[in-house]
Scaffold this motif. Structure first.
Motif, short mmCIF file in Angstrom:
data_model
loop_
_atom_site.label_atom_id
_atom_site.label_comp_id
_atom_site.label_asym_id
_atom_site.label_seq_id
_atom_site.Cartn_x
_atom_site.Cartn_y
_atom_site.Cartn_z
N MET A 52 0.84 -1.20 0.00
CA MET A 52 0.00 0.00 0.00
C MET A 52 0.88 1.25 0.00
O MET A 52 1.85 1.32 0.73
N TYR A 53 0.50 2.22 -0.85
CA TYR A 53 1.24 3.49 -0.90
C TYR A 53 0.73 4.39 0.22
O TYR A 53 -0.46 4.62 0.35
N VAL A 54 1.61 4.90 1.03
CA VAL A 54 1.25 5.88 2.06
C VAL A 54 2.23 7.03 1.98
O VAL A 54 3.43 6.84 2.16
N SER A 55 1.71 8.22 1.65
CA SER A 55 2.59 9.38 1.57
C SER A 55 2.89 9.91 2.96
O SER A 55 1.99 10.11 3.77
N LEU A 56 4.16 10.17 3.22
CA LEU A 56 4.54 10.78 4.48
C LEU A 56 4.89 12.25 4.30
O LEU A 56 5.25 12.92 5.25
N ASP A 57 4.81 12.74 3.07
CA ASP A 57 5.13 14.13 2.77
C ASP A 57 3.91 14.99 3.06
O ASP A 57 2.89 14.88 2.38
N VAL A 58 3.97 15.83 4.07
CA VAL A 58 2.84 16.69 4.40
C VAL A 58 3.22 18.16 4.24
O VAL A 58 2.74 19.03 4.93
N SER A 59 4.10 18.43 3.26
CA SER A 59 4.58 19.80 3.07
C SER A 59 3.47 20.74 2.62
O SER A 59 3.63 21.94 2.67
N GLY A 60 2.33 20.20 2.16
CA GLY A 60 1.20 21.04 1.82
C GLY A 60 0.35 21.38 3.03
O GLY A 60 -0.70 21.99 2.89
N GLY A 61 0.80 20.97 4.22
CA GLY A 61 0.05 21.28 5.44
C GLY A 61 -1.19 20.43 5.55
O GLY A 61 -1.24 19.28 5.14
N GLY A 62 -2.23 21.03 6.14
CA GLY A 62 -3.47 20.31 6.37
C GLY A 62 -4.11 19.81 5.10
O GLY A 62 -4.73 18.75 5.09
N ALA A 63 -4.00 20.58 4.01
CA ALA A 63 -4.61 20.17 2.75
C ALA A 63 -3.98 18.89 2.21
O ALA A 63 -4.68 18.01 1.71
N ALA A 64 -2.66 18.77 2.31
CA ALA A 64 -1.99 17.56 1.86
C ALA A 64 -2.39 16.36 2.71
O ALA A 64 -2.64 15.27 2.19
N TRP A 65 -2.46 16.56 4.02
CA TRP A 65 -2.87 15.49 4.92
C TRP A 65 -4.30 15.04 4.60
O TRP A 65 -4.60 13.85 4.57
N GLU A 66 -5.17 16.02 4.31
CA GLU A 66 -6.56 15.69 4.01
C GLU A 66 -6.68 14.89 2.72
O GLU A 66 -7.45 13.93 2.64
N LEU A 67 -5.91 15.25 1.70
CA LEU A 67 -5.95 14.49 0.46
C LEU A 67 -5.51 13.04 0.69
O LEU A 67 -6.06 12.12 0.10
N GLU A 68 -4.53 12.85 1.55
CA GLU A 68 -4.10 11.49 1.86
C GLU A 68 -5.20 10.71 2.58
O GLU A 68 -5.42 9.53 2.30
N GLN A 69 -5.95 11.37 3.47
CA GLN A 69 -7.06 10.70 4.14
C GLN A 69 -8.14 10.32 3.13
O GLN A 69 -8.74 9.24 3.22
N ARG A 70 -8.40 11.19 2.19
CA ARG A 70 -9.37 10.88 1.14
C ARG A 70 -8.90 9.69 0.31
O ARG A 70 -9.70 8.80 -0.02
N ARG A 71 -7.62 9.66 -0.02
CA ARG A 71 -7.10 8.54 -0.81
C ARG A 71 -7.24 7.23 -0.06
O ARG A 71 -7.62 6.21 -0.63
N LEU A 72 -6.96 7.26 1.23
CA LEU A 72 -7.06 6.03 2.02
C LEU A 72 -8.50 5.56 2.17
O LEU A 72 -8.75 4.37 2.42
N ALA A 73 -9.48 6.46 1.98
CA ALA A 73 -10.89 6.09 2.07
C ALA A 73 -11.41 5.45 0.78
O ALA A 73 -12.49 4.87 0.77
N ALA A 74 -10.64 5.54 -0.31
CA ALA A 74 -11.08 5.01 -1.61
C ALA A 74 -10.85 3.51 -1.69
O ALA A 74 -9.91 2.97 -1.11
N THR A 75 -11.72 2.84 -2.44
CA THR A 75 -11.57 1.42 -2.74
C THR A 75 -11.22 1.27 -4.22
O THR A 75 -11.30 2.23 -4.99
N GLU A 76 -10.91 0.06 -4.62
CA GLU A 76 -10.58 -0.18 -6.04
C GLU A 76 -11.80 0.02 -6.93
O GLU A 76 -11.67 0.18 -8.14
N ASP A 77 -13.00 -0.01 -6.36
CA ASP A 77 -14.21 0.22 -7.15
C ASP A 77 -14.48 1.70 -7.39
O ASP A 77 -15.37 2.04 -8.18
N ASP A 78 -13.75 2.57 -6.73
CA ASP A 78 -13.92 4.01 -6.90
C ASP A 78 -13.00 4.47 -8.02
O ASP A 78 -11.77 4.52 -7.86
#
Length: 202
Positions: A1-27
């Protein structure tokens, strides 16, 4: 599983990563959105940025009509926003620009041309049909308008993986494409994958 540890975009970057982790292969989303994002990345950041974003997403050859995992798109968009934000006024500004380009590419497609024909230059008809148009382009979510006036609406998005800033660009571009003037779009996130937008126009 890919997990980004780069949060240089601040809260917005962290939020995008949370959205990605919520996705399934059917999305899944059609390749036209990947290509649109890459157009913006190339224009703002050059071919080096394009290569990096393709590599992060693991997508090299893109068919605009094929469906791809939205998690790959989120990797691409998040990487691009972090790369380009310092020169473009911030993370949200890059996302909004990508959303605007997504609208251009969608409206140029067969699906988009059908939407414009059905709308017949009417912003109201466009918004009524936009939920169906999204279902042709992505496999997830629900979207619909709640009318607050003759030229105003609240547009609801449920279980959509892109942030509000991105969809502000999408909605503004769609309304302007049917001749709406003085378009105002203000979005707010009500849950991780749910957003609402106040729209008005002349």
């Amino acid at each position: 599983m890919y997990v980004s540890l780069d949060v240089s975009g601040g809260g917005a970057a962290w939020e995008l990563e949370q959205r990605r982790l919520a996705a399934t292969e059917d999305d899944q989303a059609r390749g036209m959105f990947f290509r649109g994002a890459l157009h913006v990345i190339a224009f703002l950041g050059g071919e080096g940025s394009v290569a990096r974003c393709k590599g992060v997403a693991g997508v090299w050859e893109i068919n605009p009509f094929q469906l791809y995992s939205v998690s790959r798109y989120l990797r691409m968009v998040s990487t691009a926003a972090r790369l380009l934000a310092p020169r473009q006024g911030g993370f949200d500004e890059v996302l909004e620009r990508m959303g605007a380009q997504a609208t251009v590419d969608f409206l140029a497609s067969l699906f988009g041309r059908e939407l414009l024909a059905e709308s017949a230059g009417s912003p109201r008809l466009l918004l009524e049909s936009l939920g169906d148009a999204y279902r042709m382009a992505v496999s997830y979510g629900e979207r619909y308008p709640v009318w607050t006036g003759e030229r105003s609406a609240r547009f609801i998005m449920r279980r959509d993986f892109m942030p509000a800033a991105y969809h502000e660009g999408v909605l503004r571009g769609a309304l302007e494409a049917v001749g709406a003037r003085d378009v105002r779009v203000s979005g707010r996130q009500v849950a991780l994958l749910d957003s609402e937008f106040e729209l008005s126009w002349r």
